[in-house]
Design a protein around this motif. Sequence first.
Motif: not given
Length: 305
Positions: A183-185, A187-188, A194, A210-212, A215, A222, A225
């Motif tokens: 998911t984070p990958r 999103v980035a 997100y 994790r998302v930051r 990114c 980022t 959020l």
Amino acid sequence: MKLRIFTEPQQGATYDDLLRVAQTAERLGFDAFFRSDHYLRMGDGDPGPGPTDAWITLAGLARETSRIRLGTLVTAGTFRLPGPLAISVAQVDQMSGGRVELGLGTGWFEEEHTAYGIPFPPLGERFERFEEQLEIVTGLWAAAKPFSFDGAHYRLVDSPGLPKPAQRPRPPLIVGGGGAKRTPRLVARFADEYNVPFLLPEDTAAAFDRVRAACEEAGRETVLLSAAQIACVGRDEAEIAQRAAAVGREVDELRVSGLAGTPQEVVDKIGRFAEMGAERLYLQILDLDDLEHLELIAAEVLPHV
């Protein structure tokens, strides 16, 4: 912090019910009206009046509202082919004058797929299809010439990529979930926003981090959020308990897992989400007949956040 109203019409709501909530939310100054994308009631209870389709609903609301933003949290990738989905969202964006946002996910509720004859691949394949869907939808909206795509699950040849959405370069794309890696990958790579649904503040903060990190690794700033939380606000304990009982929940549990309590309690908890970087909160409203709930939140919470 912007507050958005988020509904779950598969639990029992007609289009007219949703229209009434959306127009009330617009009148009261909420930033957006969102709905889930499901075809089957979850849990016990009367399944009537049955499901409404997310994008047909939003097309109607696009013509019966004027300011409030509209979207899905989230459209199931299993329900629609990516090409027709891009067409539907672009058309509703035009119909609304550029007020649509697309939340897109893998799909997860197996029973609704079984109930309506929708294929439900294993999770790994759903994520593979999801990634290709993200690439296709964004590619079709951006294409200045015929668009082609040759993936493992979808193949497009010389699509005109029409219609284009009203918003340029595209409607905002929301990807959500608490997954730690895939998911984070995604999103980035693809998302503008997100969203973390229904987690405790500390778990939401970890998901944001994790998302930051993803990114940063991808070399981009980022994304916006946000979080989704059930709302149960009352002027006093009796009113809070009444609203919790109306949706089959316990007050003590909601105070931990959602935005429940007096207006000041809810303002304070929203502040915790703001401190961790959230810029939007989606307030899950389960009792769509209780418009006084929206009035209270608009009067006693919205001005303070």
